[in-house]
Enzyme design. Structure first.
Site, mmCIF file in Angstrom:
data_model
loop_
_atom_site.group_PDB
_atom_site.id
_atom_site.type_symbol
_atom_site.label_atom_id
_atom_site.label_comp_id
_atom_site.label_asym_id
_atom_site.label_seq_id
_atom_site.Cartn_x
_atom_site.Cartn_y
_atom_site.Cartn_z
ATOM 1 N N LYS A 1 58.317 -21.805 -46.963
ATOM 2 C CA LYS A 1 58.243 -22.943 -47.884
ATOM 3 C C LYS A 1 59.646 -23.400 -48.289
ATOM 4 C CE LYS A 1 53.719 -21.844 -49.896
ATOM 5 N NZ LYS A 1 53.003 -21.405 -51.121
ATOM 6 N N SER B 1 57.851 -19.835 -53.157
ATOM 7 C CA SER B 1 57.026 -18.764 -53.710
ATOM 8 C C SER B 1 55.631 -18.838 -53.123
ATOM 9 C CB SER B 1 56.959 -18.877 -55.241
ATOM 10 O OG SER B 1 56.301 -17.758 -55.801
ATOM 11 N N ASP B 2 55.012 -17.689 -52.957
ATOM 12 C CA ASP B 2 53.648 -17.642 -52.448
ATOM 13 C C ASP B 2 52.946 -16.427 -53.044
ATOM 14 O OD1 ASP B 2 51.759 -18.897 -50.328
ATOM 15 O OD2 ASP B 2 51.600 -16.745 -49.982
ATOM 16 N N GLN B 3 51.653 -16.554 -53.233
ATOM 17 C CA GLN B 3 50.892 -15.447 -53.818
ATOM 18 C C GLN B 3 49.693 -15.121 -52.935
ATOM 19 O OE1 GLN B 3 48.361 -15.731 -57.569
ATOM 20 N NE2 GLN B 3 50.117 -14.597 -58.354
ATOM 21 N N ALA C 1 55.306 -13.346 -54.002
ATOM 22 C CA ALA C 1 56.581 -13.303 -53.290
ATOM 23 C C ALA C 1 57.468 -14.470 -53.704
ATOM 24 C CB ALA C 1 56.356 -13.332 -51.788
#
Length: 205
Positions: free
Chosen positions: A59, A78-80, A115
């Site tokens: 991203k 950011s990623d979850q 993350a």
């Protein structure tokens, strides 16, 4: 040192999430938003941590590519990813999927991998981290699930868990070293990364 050299780099949030925008605004530093356009499908055999970290970096890089080629910027990705019973849990997307997720998770513990990536367009340097939050859900009823979903419609939240809203009533305990990680942007880790990159966090407040 010239005044120009003292100017901090532009800060970019690579996200279309309103939750992440609200979190980043807590730091009282100026930032712009660039929505990345990437495929978020997990790779076969990929661990939840690996998926979250890979996507956070992807991203940030995708957003950086959309900037002017001469832009001096720090890009936040950011990623979850939620995981339960050894399987990744995504965003429900629909009411029916959210009901199924919440029924499966009641009385159980779910891990959320949040993350974070900070990509420095000036140097190509990448800082990344995975912040794990363990959430134990209450033994709520089907009627309580319906009440919650009607109030919050959390269909864009991993695991249907909108902890910053009424979802907190479904939760028995939260174990994490960063209280903002579960909402989607770990600010403690991010502040450390910005400091490492030379960005004047408090000085810019």
């Amino acid at each position: 040192m010239s005044e120009a050299s003292k100017t901090p780099p532009r800060l970019i949030l690579a996200s279309s999430s309103p939750y992440r925008r609200e979190l980043l605004a807590r730091l009282h530093i100026p930032f712009d938003v660039v929505s990345p356009d990437i495929d978020e499908t997990p790779h076969a055999g990929e661990t939840p941590e690996a998926t979250a970290v890979r996507l956070s970096i992807a991203k940030a890089r995708a957003a950086a590519e959309r900037l002017d080629c001469h832009a001096s910027a720090l890009v936040i990705g950011s990623d979850q990813v939620a995981t339960f019973d050894g399987k990744q849990i995504g965003k429900p997307g629909t009411h029916e999927n959210a009901v199924a997720q919440l029924r499966a998770m009641r009385g159980r513990c779910v891990e959320f991998h949040s993350a974070l990536c900070l990509f420095d367009s000036r140097t190509g340097d990448v800082q990344s981290a995975d912040i794990v939050t363990r959430v134990r859900f209450r033994r709520y009823s089907d009627a309580q699930i319906e009440t919650y979903l009607r109030a919050e419609t959390p269909y864009d939240c991993a695991g249907s868990a909108k902890a910053e809203g009424l979802g907190i009533a479904l939760i028995e305990a939260i174990d994490s070293n960063d209280p903002t990680a579960l909402i989607g942007l770990p600010l403690i880790a991010l502040t450390g990364m910005l400091v490492n990159a030379g960005y004047p966090v408090l000085e810019a407040a």
